[in-house]
Design a protein around this motif. Structure first.
Motif, mmCIF file in Angstrom:
data_model
loop_
_atom_site.group_PDB
_atom_site.id
_atom_site.type_symbol
_atom_site.label_atom_id
_atom_site.label_comp_id
_atom_site.label_asym_id
_atom_site.label_seq_id
_atom_site.Cartn_x
_atom_site.Cartn_y
_atom_site.Cartn_z
ATOM 1 N N ASP A 272 39.309 52.136 -15.476
ATOM 2 C CA ASP A 272 40.380 51.165 -15.272
ATOM 3 C C ASP A 272 40.404 50.157 -16.418
ATOM 4 O OD1 ASP A 272 42.272 49.385 -14.378
ATOM 5 O OD2 ASP A 272 41.153 48.742 -12.606
ATOM 6 N N VAL A 273 41.330 50.336 -17.325
ATOM 7 C CA VAL A 273 41.540 49.380 -18.415
ATOM 8 C C VAL A 273 42.558 48.318 -17.995
ATOM 9 C CG1 VAL A 273 42.269 49.155 -20.830
ATOM 10 C CG2 VAL A 273 41.047 51.204 -20.090
ATOM 11 N N TYR A 274 43.452 48.713 -17.113
ATOM 12 C CA TYR A 274 44.546 47.851 -16.655
ATOM 13 C C TYR A 274 44.025 46.535 -16.066
ATOM 14 C CZ TYR A 274 48.804 46.651 -13.976
ATOM 15 O OH TYR A 274 49.914 46.014 -13.453
ATOM 16 N N THR A 275 43.090 46.628 -15.117
ATOM 17 C CA THR A 275 42.667 45.436 -14.375
ATOM 18 C C THR A 275 41.924 44.418 -15.226
ATOM 19 O OG1 THR A 275 42.621 46.681 -12.304
ATOM 20 C CG2 THR A 275 41.376 44.626 -12.366
ATOM 21 N N PRO A 276 40.893 44.813 -16.019
ATOM 22 C CA PRO A 276 40.206 43.777 -16.802
ATOM 23 C C PRO A 276 41.101 43.105 -17.831
ATOM 24 C CG PRO A 276 39.383 45.978 -17.362
ATOM 25 C CD PRO A 276 40.231 46.124 -16.148
ATOM 26 N N LEU A 277 42.055 43.865 -18.415
ATOM 27 C CA LEU A 277 42.959 43.230 -19.371
ATOM 28 C C LEU A 277 43.931 42.306 -18.657
ATOM 29 C CD1 LEU A 277 43.871 42.845 -22.252
ATOM 30 C CD2 LEU A 277 45.328 44.875 -22.026
ATOM 31 N N LEU A 278 44.444 42.730 -17.492
ATOM 32 C CA LEU A 278 45.348 41.863 -16.741
ATOM 33 C C LEU A 278 44.625 40.597 -16.273
ATOM 34 C CD1 LEU A 278 48.194 41.525 -15.540
ATOM 35 C CD2 LEU A 278 47.348 42.647 -13.461
ATOM 36 N N ASN A 279 43.382 40.732 -15.856
ATOM 37 C CA ASN A 279 42.605 39.547 -15.452
ATOM 38 C C ASN A 279 42.463 38.569 -16.607
ATOM 39 O OD1 ASN A 279 42.241 40.569 -12.881
ATOM 40 N ND2 ASN A 279 40.201 41.381 -13.275
ATOM 41 N N LEU A 280 42.264 39.104 -17.802
ATOM 42 C CA LEU A 280 42.143 38.239 -18.976
ATOM 43 C C LEU A 280 43.473 37.549 -19.269
ATOM 44 C CD1 LEU A 280 39.982 37.471 -21.087
ATOM 45 C CD2 LEU A 280 40.879 39.320 -22.526
ATOM 46 N N ILE A 281 44.557 38.278 -19.126
ATOM 47 C CA ILE A 281 45.890 37.701 -19.356
ATOM 48 C C ILE A 281 46.183 36.596 -18.337
ATOM 49 C CG2 ILE A 281 48.364 38.215 -19.218
ATOM 50 C CD1 ILE A 281 47.637 41.041 -20.329
ATOM 51 N N ASN A 282 45.796 36.823 -17.093
ATOM 52 C CA ASN A 282 46.077 35.847 -16.036
ATOM 53 C C ASN A 282 45.150 34.642 -16.055
ATOM 54 O OD1 ASN A 282 48.221 37.329 -14.991
ATOM 55 N ND2 ASN A 282 46.933 38.465 -13.560
ATOM 56 N N ASN A 283 44.006 34.768 -16.693
ATOM 57 C CA ASN A 283 43.046 33.654 -16.711
ATOM 58 C C ASN A 283 42.384 33.576 -18.089
ATOM 59 O OD1 ASN A 283 41.611 31.485 -15.632
ATOM 60 N ND2 ASN A 283 39.935 32.796 -14.898
#
Length: 360
Positions: A272-283
């Motif tokens: 899952d690359v989607y979730t850790p990158l999205l978490n970084l974008i959101n925070n």
């Protein structure tokens, strides 16, 4: 690792003339790393192709060794390099189509990935880059070359014990679907992509791969290009595009689980690359990122492939999550790769250089 595997590993390194002690060889979980797919993993295979989808010019590579552009769609290293580094395989993974690769480089891994490629051959063909089937042909060529150089047993050991990375689907959804196949219901296109991914995964297995990490897509609606096209006047993360990426990722995960249960000794995982990158974008702020929606060297998707503009490079790339309209900076990749390695292996070496680069 059994005694035969240990012995084979030592033999391999002796044959290649690599200055590695027996202990270091025994502790190397994967003898090599190979990667396939798109620009997330490409380290320069597009350089000599007749295509505008290439980045072997400044400011790409400004933070790579020597500040030189190598064909990586990044300011520095990409996940092919960073995963090899984090697992102690080597510091950077060369492109297979690079000239004058020595046996040491070949034996420890190369990438066959091609920026702009996808599961759908149309995706690669419209950009003049390597399809997944063409990448497999290069891998067959590699196996022949390696076997001729080191012998059948050491080559077989490398092929069956190395780690394989695959990143595909990003361009199929973001480029091919939205430009050529929008009239087709998206669920049908996803079914087509999953069938293609299944064929590719099984082909890798037939060629001897046994340890494979299949990457999800990025959160495509949050890429600078995705925000520009579908994020409205405020350039928010485009929700429809992210939902489509999630739909594909969910089905890819299910496919990986199914194949792992049906093919013997196939250690294949969905990453899952989607979730850790999205978490970084959101925070972003706790990690020192101050810009999540722009590319450090340009955000426009138009012009020469929508890639970097030398005249508009930001002064501090480490504060940007994205380098250009679609690709993260090396520092953002390091956060994502650290999450991947902690989730998918117990052998992450936690190099001080790897971790210090994240905190810089």
């Amino acid at each position: 690792m059994n005694d035969w595997e240990k012995a084979s590993t030592v033999v391999v390194f002796v044959l290649f003339g690599i200055g590695v002690s027996k202990i270091e060889a025994d502790n190397r979980v994967y003898p090599a790393l190979f990667s396939f797919g798109d620009s997330i993993l490409d380290t320069g295979n597009n350089n000599n192709l007749v295509s505008i989808t290439k980045c072997n010019y400044p400011p790409y590579g400004r933070d790579f060794y020597g500040g030189r552009p190598t064909g990586r769609f990044c300011n520095g290293k990409n996940p092919s390099d960073l995963i090899a580094e984090g697992l102690g395989i080597k510091a950077a993974v060369p492109a297979y189509l690079s000239s004058n690769l020595g046996i040491e480089e070949l034996a420890s891994g190369v990438t066959f990935a091609s920026g702009g490629s996808g599961i759908d051959d149309t995706t690669a063909n419209i950009q003049g880059v390597l399809t997944l089937s063409a990448q497999l042909q290069l891998f067959l060529n590699y196996i022949t070359k390696l076997t001729a150089a080191v012998g059948q047993q050491p080559a077989a050991y490398i092929i069956s014990n190395s780690l394989y990375l695959v990143s595909a689907g990003n361009n199929d959804i973001a480029i091919t679907y939205y430009n050529l196949k929008l009239l087709q219901p998206f669920p049908l296109y996803v079914n087509f992509l999953i069938a293609g991914a299944s064929n590719f995964i099984k082909s890798l297995y037939e060629l001897g791969a046994r340890r494979v990490w299949m990457f999800s897509t990025l959160p495509l609606g949050c890429l600078p290009g995705g925000r520009t096209i579908a994020g409205g006047p405020l350039r928010i993360c485009a929700p429809i595009v992210n939902i489509q990426a999630q739909t594909f990722n969910s089905q890819l995960s299910s496919l990986v689980n199914s194949i792992r249960s049906t093919l013997p000794n196939y250690d294949i995982s969905f990453v899952d690359v989607y979730t850790p990158l999205l978490n970084l974008i959101n925070n972003p702020l706790p990690q020192g990122f101050t810009n999540v929606g722009e590319g450090c060297c340009g955000t426009s998707i138009f012009g020469a492939s929508g890639l970097c503009n030398l005249l508009s490079v930001c002064p501090v790339p480490s504060t940007y999550i994205f380098w250009d309209f679609a690709h993260p900076t090396e520092r953002a990749y390091r956060f994502v790769v650290s999450s991947i390695l902690h989730s998918h292996t117990t052998t992450f070496l936690s190099f001080s250089s790897f971790n210090s680069s994240i905190s810089d």
